[in-house]
Design a protein around this motif. Structure first.
Motif, short mmCIF file in Angstrom:
data_model
loop_
_atom_site.label_atom_id
_atom_site.label_comp_id
_atom_site.label_asym_id
_atom_site.label_seq_id
_atom_site.Cartn_x
_atom_site.Cartn_y
_atom_site.Cartn_z
N UNK A 121 -1.68 -51.52 34.33
CA UNK A 121 -1.21 -52.90 34.20
C UNK A 121 -1.41 -53.38 32.77
N UNK A 122 -2.53 -53.01 32.17
CA UNK A 122 -2.76 -53.39 30.77
C UNK A 122 -1.66 -52.85 29.86
N UNK A 123 -1.29 -51.60 30.05
CA UNK A 123 -0.26 -51.01 29.20
C UNK A 123 1.09 -51.71 29.42
N UNK A 124 1.36 -52.12 30.65
CA UNK A 124 2.60 -52.85 30.93
C UNK A 124 2.60 -54.18 30.20
N UNK A 125 1.47 -54.88 30.24
CA UNK A 125 1.37 -56.16 29.51
C UNK A 125 1.59 -55.94 28.02
N UNK A 126 0.98 -54.88 27.48
CA UNK A 126 1.15 -54.58 26.06
C UNK A 126 2.62 -54.33 25.73
N UNK A 127 3.25 -53.51 26.54
CA UNK A 127 4.65 -53.16 26.27
C UNK A 127 5.58 -54.34 26.51
N UNK A 128 5.27 -55.17 27.51
CA UNK A 128 6.06 -56.36 27.80
C UNK A 128 6.06 -57.30 26.58
N UNK A 129 4.88 -57.58 26.08
CA UNK A 129 4.77 -58.44 24.90
C UNK A 129 5.48 -57.80 23.71
N UNK A 130 5.29 -56.49 23.55
CA UNK A 130 5.94 -55.78 22.44
C UNK A 130 7.46 -55.86 22.53
N UNK A 131 7.99 -55.71 23.73
CA UNK A 131 9.45 -55.80 23.93
C UNK A 131 9.96 -57.19 23.57
N UNK A 132 9.20 -58.21 23.96
CA UNK A 132 9.59 -59.59 23.63
C UNK A 132 9.66 -59.78 22.12
N UNK A 135 -2.15 -60.99 29.55
CA UNK A 135 -0.86 -61.05 28.88
C UNK A 135 -0.94 -61.97 27.67
N UNK A 136 -0.30 -61.58 26.58
CA UNK A 136 -0.29 -62.38 25.36
C UNK A 136 0.97 -63.26 25.33
N UNK A 137 0.79 -64.51 24.98
CA UNK A 137 1.91 -65.44 24.83
C UNK A 137 1.96 -65.88 23.37
N UNK A 138 3.14 -65.84 22.77
CA UNK A 138 3.27 -66.31 21.39
C UNK A 138 4.55 -67.12 21.24
N UNK A 139 4.87 -67.52 20.02
CA UNK A 139 6.04 -68.36 19.79
C UNK A 139 7.33 -67.63 20.16
N UNK A 140 7.36 -66.31 19.95
CA UNK A 140 8.53 -65.53 20.37
C UNK A 140 8.75 -65.66 21.88
#
Length: 213
Positions: free
Chosen positions: A192-203, A144-149
């Protein structure tokens, strides 16, 4: 604001807002894994619109290739990525990591399959966020990617974490524990990878919309 008990609740909250479409399978605005890899480095300390200009310059020069980038004249690379800022620093880092990938893995496909987080983090200029962006979006690994957003969003729900890794663990745990529930939201097989991608994208898209309103 809704009550959010875990990252699964956050995913559901964001999912109900129809923030992203299916134009790009993994949300990141390209279907080229190599472009994602280079874009993840270029986007450090700049806006994505600037990165797009640099990527277009590289595309015109036909430089989306490990060997070409590892041997390209530095001045040519600097000129191409100037829109992204920190051009001298980023040019050196891009050339070096391309060299190291060739030396360690032989080619980009082998790199995608076999690279680990520790190896990427050992590379000059690759911090946790860039590392996870490469692993998640370019290598399609379960990171999962974490950023300032992300930080700003979870704070609005009363959550604060001491480190990048703590927040990442919180995000991943709620998704992993409720994977079957998330999977049932889709009418197609989703990894699961696609969910992580979409989760970060939604954020990211949610926070961008908040800035506009």
């Amino acid at each position: 604001m809704n009550s959010i008990l875990n990252s699964f609740d956050l995913y559901i909250f964001l999912n109900e807002k129809n923030l992203i479409d299916s134009k790009y399978k993994y949300w990141w605005p390209t279907n080229s894994d190599f472009e994602v890899f280079i874009g993840a480095i270029l986007t450090q300390n700049t806006k994505w619109t600037n990165v797009e200009k640099s990527l277009e310059n590289l595309r015109k020069l036909q430089l989306f290739d490990l060997e070409k980038l590892s041997t390209v004249d530095t001045d040519v690379l600097i000129s191409a990525i100037t829109p992204s800022g920190f051009k001298n620093q980023k040019s050196v880092r891009i050339k070096k990591i391309c060299e190291n990938i060739l030396e360690e893995f032989g080619d980009f496909e082998t790199f995608k399959q076999n690279v680990c987080r520790d190896w990427l983090l050992s590379q000059k200029g690759i911090g946790a966020e860039t590392c996870d962006a490469i692993l998640c979006y370019a290598c399609h690994k379960e990171e999962m990617v974490v950023d300032s957003y992300t930080n700003r969003l979870v704070k609005t729900f009363g959550y604060e974490f001491e480190s990048y890794d703590d927040l990442k663990a919180w995000l991943e745990y709620g998704i992993n524990e409720n994977f079957d529930k998330i999977e049932s939201l889709y009418d197609y097989d989703i990894s699961l990878n696609m969910i992580y991608c979409r989760f970060h994208g939604k954020i990211v898209e949610f926070m961008k919309n908040q800035k506009k309103s």
